[in-house]
Design a protein around this motif. Sequence first.
Motif, mmCIF file in Angstrom:
data_model
loop_
_atom_site.group_PDB
_atom_site.id
_atom_site.type_symbol
_atom_site.label_atom_id
_atom_site.label_comp_id
_atom_site.label_asym_id
_atom_site.label_seq_id
_atom_site.Cartn_x
_atom_site.Cartn_y
_atom_site.Cartn_z
ATOM 1 N N ILE A 4 0.849 -1.204 0.000
ATOM 2 C CA ILE A 4 0.000 0.000 0.000
ATOM 3 C C ILE A 4 0.880 1.249 0.000
ATOM 4 C CG2 ILE A 4 -1.687 1.328 1.333
ATOM 5 C CD1 ILE A 4 -2.799 -1.441 2.256
ATOM 6 N N GLU A 5 1.894 1.257 0.861
ATOM 7 C CA GLU A 5 2.806 2.394 0.910
ATOM 8 C C GLU A 5 3.557 2.546 -0.413
ATOM 9 O OE1 GLU A 5 3.241 4.753 3.161
ATOM 10 O OE2 GLU A 5 1.873 3.940 4.652
ATOM 11 N N PHE A 6 3.923 1.413 -1.020
ATOM 12 C CA PHE A 6 4.616 1.490 -2.305
ATOM 13 C C PHE A 6 3.708 2.084 -3.366
ATOM 14 C CE2 PHE A 6 6.270 0.329 -6.351
ATOM 15 C CZ PHE A 6 7.632 0.546 -6.194
ATOM 16 N N LYS A 7 2.458 1.658 -3.393
ATOM 17 C CA LYS A 7 1.494 2.173 -4.379
ATOM 18 C C LYS A 7 1.319 3.681 -4.214
ATOM 19 C CE LYS A 7 -1.510 1.621 -7.677
ATOM 20 N NZ LYS A 7 -1.075 1.298 -9.020
ATOM 21 N N ILE A 8 1.271 4.143 -2.967
ATOM 22 C CA ILE A 8 1.160 5.586 -2.708
ATOM 23 C C ILE A 8 2.363 6.319 -3.285
ATOM 24 C CG2 ILE A 8 1.188 7.339 -0.883
ATOM 25 C CD1 ILE A 8 -0.495 5.286 0.794
ATOM 26 N N ALA A 9 3.558 5.803 -3.048
ATOM 27 C CA ALA A 9 4.775 6.425 -3.577
ATOM 28 C C ALA A 9 4.780 6.410 -5.104
ATOM 29 C CB ALA A 9 6.009 5.705 -3.037
ATOM 30 N N GLN A 10 4.305 5.323 -5.670
ATOM 31 C CA GLN A 10 4.248 5.187 -7.132
ATOM 32 C C GLN A 10 3.296 6.222 -7.723
ATOM 33 O OE1 GLN A 10 3.069 1.242 -8.375
ATOM 34 N NE2 GLN A 10 2.487 1.974 -10.383
ATOM 35 N N ILE A 11 2.137 6.383 -7.106
ATOM 36 C CA ILE A 11 1.145 7.359 -7.585
ATOM 37 C C ILE A 11 1.690 8.776 -7.455
ATOM 38 C CG2 ILE A 11 -1.115 8.368 -7.079
ATOM 39 C CD1 ILE A 11 -2.017 5.465 -6.356
ATOM 40 N N ARG A 12 2.317 9.061 -6.320
ATOM 41 C CA ARG A 12 2.895 10.403 -6.120
ATOM 42 C C ARG A 12 3.938 10.719 -7.182
ATOM 43 N NH1 ARG A 12 3.487 10.086 0.364
ATOM 44 N NH2 ARG A 12 1.365 10.752 0.836
ATOM 45 N N ALA A 13 4.710 9.718 -7.571
ATOM 46 C CA ALA A 13 5.749 9.916 -8.588
ATOM 47 C C ALA A 13 5.155 9.932 -9.998
ATOM 48 C CB ALA A 13 6.810 8.829 -8.481
#
Length: 75
Positions: A4-13
């Motif tokens: 979930i945290e990775f997906k958030i970082a991916q979306i932010r980028a």
Amino acid sequence: MNPIEFKIAQIRAGVSKEDIAKHLGLNPTTIYRKFNGESDFTLSELRKLKKFLNLSNEDVDRIFFSEELAKTQET
């Protein structure tokens, strides 16, 4: 890894998993295996991801090492 945290970082980028695979020089299937916990990211890959996704050291710890850190704190 915390997906979930990775997906958030991916979306932010603003990047896709395919973009990440291309940046790391990996087959998209390999990336999906890493995201699903079937294999781990190497230190070199983590360094590239940190820069590519503009992650802080705390972000890296939270995304990639949260489970390991929790286990060491339990003992």
